[in-house]
Design a protein around this motif. Structure first.
Motif, short mmCIF file in Angstrom:
data_model
loop_
_atom_site.label_atom_id
_atom_site.label_comp_id
_atom_site.label_asym_id
_atom_site.label_seq_id
_atom_site.Cartn_x
_atom_site.Cartn_y
_atom_site.Cartn_z
N VAL A 56 3.66 27.88 -11.74
CA VAL A 56 3.18 26.76 -12.54
C VAL A 56 4.07 26.62 -13.77
N GLN A 57 4.60 25.44 -13.96
CA GLN A 57 5.61 25.23 -15.00
C GLN A 57 5.00 25.18 -16.39
N LEU A 58 5.80 25.63 -17.36
CA LEU A 58 5.34 25.72 -18.74
C LEU A 58 4.92 24.36 -19.28
N LEU A 250 2.27 25.83 8.06
CA LEU A 250 1.46 27.04 7.92
C LEU A 250 2.35 28.23 7.55
N GLN A 251 3.52 28.31 8.15
CA GLN A 251 4.44 29.40 7.84
C GLN A 251 4.84 29.37 6.37
N PHE A 252 5.06 28.17 5.83
CA PHE A 252 5.38 28.04 4.41
C PHE A 252 4.22 28.55 3.55
N VAL A 253 3.00 28.22 3.94
CA VAL A 253 1.83 28.70 3.21
C VAL A 253 1.81 30.22 3.20
N TYR A 254 1.97 30.83 4.36
CA TYR A 254 1.94 32.29 4.46
C TYR A 254 3.08 32.95 3.68
N GLN A 255 4.27 32.40 3.80
CA GLN A 255 5.45 33.07 3.26
C GLN A 255 5.67 32.80 1.77
N LYS A 256 5.27 31.61 1.28
CA LYS A 256 5.60 31.24 -0.09
C LYS A 256 4.43 30.67 -0.90
N ALA A 290 1.30 23.65 -2.97
CA ALA A 290 2.37 22.87 -3.58
C ALA A 290 2.00 21.41 -3.76
N ARG A 291 1.38 20.82 -2.76
CA ARG A 291 1.07 19.39 -2.84
C ARG A 291 -0.03 19.10 -3.86
N SER A 292 -1.04 19.94 -3.93
CA SER A 292 -2.09 19.76 -4.94
C SER A 292 -1.51 19.95 -6.33
N TYR A 293 -0.65 20.96 -6.49
CA TYR A 293 -0.05 21.19 -7.79
C TYR A 293 0.81 20.01 -8.24
N PRO A 356 -3.14 13.91 5.09
CA PRO A 356 -1.69 14.13 5.17
C PRO A 356 -1.15 15.22 4.27
N ASP A 357 -1.80 15.46 3.13
CA ASP A 357 -1.31 16.48 2.21
C ASP A 357 -2.13 17.76 2.25
N GLU A 358 -2.85 17.96 3.35
CA GLU A 358 -3.51 19.25 3.58
C GLU A 358 -2.44 20.32 3.77
N LEU A 359 -2.85 21.58 3.75
CA LEU A 359 -1.89 22.67 3.93
C LEU A 359 -1.06 22.49 5.19
#
Length: 407
Positions: A56-58, A250-256, A290-293, A356-359
């Motif tokens: 999360v950016q400053l 899903l792999q992105f969610v798990y890995q990052k 990422a998308r919610s952020y 569309p912007d679900e995990l």
């Protein structure tokens, strides 16, 4: 302080099945202390990259803190909460808080809706009127629901478990007790995030009277596909285009994207910082996906997109005031390694909404395999992981459509 009041003529607390009216009330001193802590934050230097890859950016966090520590007014949220019928009842030794709004329309279908993390009942407040009062939102009286929105144990105004065992399986059983206690012997259930896991486990348990479920984070990944995504392996051969996209997301969610899940799943009690620092709590909550952020970051840059600054801070503030950051975190420990996104074996009718912007965008092919009684599958044009919160009208319309065949 949280106040729970009993009206004249209500049963006393000695009757464990009593349904007791509830109102939230925090003293001014707690709100003043919250602002003091926000404004006394010790800030680190900014990140060394130009994107969110370090977290999360400053700039986003400081914009949130400036508003939270000066202009934000919790009393507005408190008033909206207290305008709704809220209750407490003890189930399996723990107080469960819930909102219960009955529709004015006859033959309304009872619906229990469960929130997730980092969340609370704040996420579902916008869908109450569209679901209980459909004629005011372009739908038919025959689409009406009686809505029950409980706070997960350890979250918000529900009790905090003092022993292990309050996992999603147990919560799913408790929700059936709650609905039966309210007199609902025929009902449906809905959930996203943890709410999706709990709701699907209700579908696995299939208690008499639960006639169907709706999920906006469906557990559709075959076991071997889920395991491969977790390990970081390339996409299995033979996947369709939709299945490959879901796998990669899903792999992105798990890995990052799920560092918080590992921390809370393995060592939740270590997170004293988010119980002691409001800004620490806020940053931790913003780092869900990422998308919610990205959406939230735009909101604090002055854009209006689904959520407002108050929406975001209402959800963080309720956790701060109830001191439930760690009791909520322990839910991950209770269920760690059991699988959030995998097929669980639901045997009753299931409706699925894909935002569309679900995990990950759940493919129809896997949804049909996961749910032998799939009664509704719809891909929406807008909305993300917190769809009920971000896009309440779109979300409510699809919930109505999803359950229509069960009325």
């Amino acid at each position: 302080m949280i106040m729970a009041t009993l009206e004249a003529g209500q049963q006393t607390r000695s009757d464990k099945s009593a349904i007791r009216p509830f109102r939230a009330s925090f003293p001014d001193s707690e709100l003043s202390e919250l602002r003091r802590r926000i404004n006394a934050t010790r800030w680190p230097e900014r990140e060394t990259v130009a994107d969110q890859s370090q977290g999360v950016q400053l700039a986003t966090t400081q914009a949130l803190a400036r508003y939270w520590g000066t202009e934000y007014d919790w009393r507005k949220c408190e008033a909206r909460l207290n305008a709704l019928p809220q209750f407490l009842t003890e189930i399996d030794g723990l107080d469960i808080h819930f909102i219960h709004v009955r529709s004015k329309h006859e033959n309304a279908l009872p619906l229990i809706v469960t929130h997730g993390w980092p969340g609370s009942i704040i996420e579902q407040m916008k869908i109450i009127d569209p679901l209980t009062n459909p004629t005011a939102h372009g739908a038919s009286a025959s689409d009406a629901f009686d809505v029950v929105i409980p706070s997960i144990p350890g979250y918000g105004f529900s009790g905090k478990p003092t022993q292990t065992g309050w996992n999603p399986v147990r919560i799913a059983r408790a929700w059936d007790v709650l609905m039966k206690r309210l007199g609902y012997n025929r009902y449906v259930a809905q959930g996203g995030d943890w709410g999706a896991v709990i709701t699907e486990l209700m579908g696995v348990q299939a208690p008499p009277g639960l006639i169907g479920i709706h999920t906006n984070m469906p557990g559709i990944f075959p076991a071997e596909v889920d395991a491969a995504a977790f390990s970081g392996a390339p996409a299995p051969a033979g996947l369709s285009t939709d299945e490959k996209l879901a796998y990669e997301r899903l792999q992105f969610v798990y890995q990052k994207g799920i560092a918080y899940g590992f921390q809370m799943g393995l060592r939740p009690q270590t997170l004293y910082g988010i119980a002691d620092s409001p800004v620490g709590l806020a940053a931790y909550f913003l780092d869900h996906d990422a998308r919610s952020y990205e959406l939230i970051s735009r909101v604090f840059q002055g854009e209006t997109e689904g959520l407002t600054r108050d929406d975001i801070l209402d959800n963080i503030t309720i956790t701060w005031l109830t001191n439930t950051a760690l009791s909520g975190a322990r839910l991950y420990w209770e269920y760690f390694g059991k699988g959030y996104f995998n097929v669980k074996g639901v045997s009753i009718p299931v409706a699925v909404s894909v935002f569309p912007d679900e995990l990950y965008p759940a493919p129809r092919s896997w949804a049909e395999r996961a749910y032998p009684k799939l009664i509704h599958y719809n891909r929406l044009d807008k909305g993300g992981h917190f769809a009920a919160w971000e896009q309440p009208e779109i979300f409510s319309a699809d919930v109505r459509a999803g359950f229509r065949s069960l009325r």
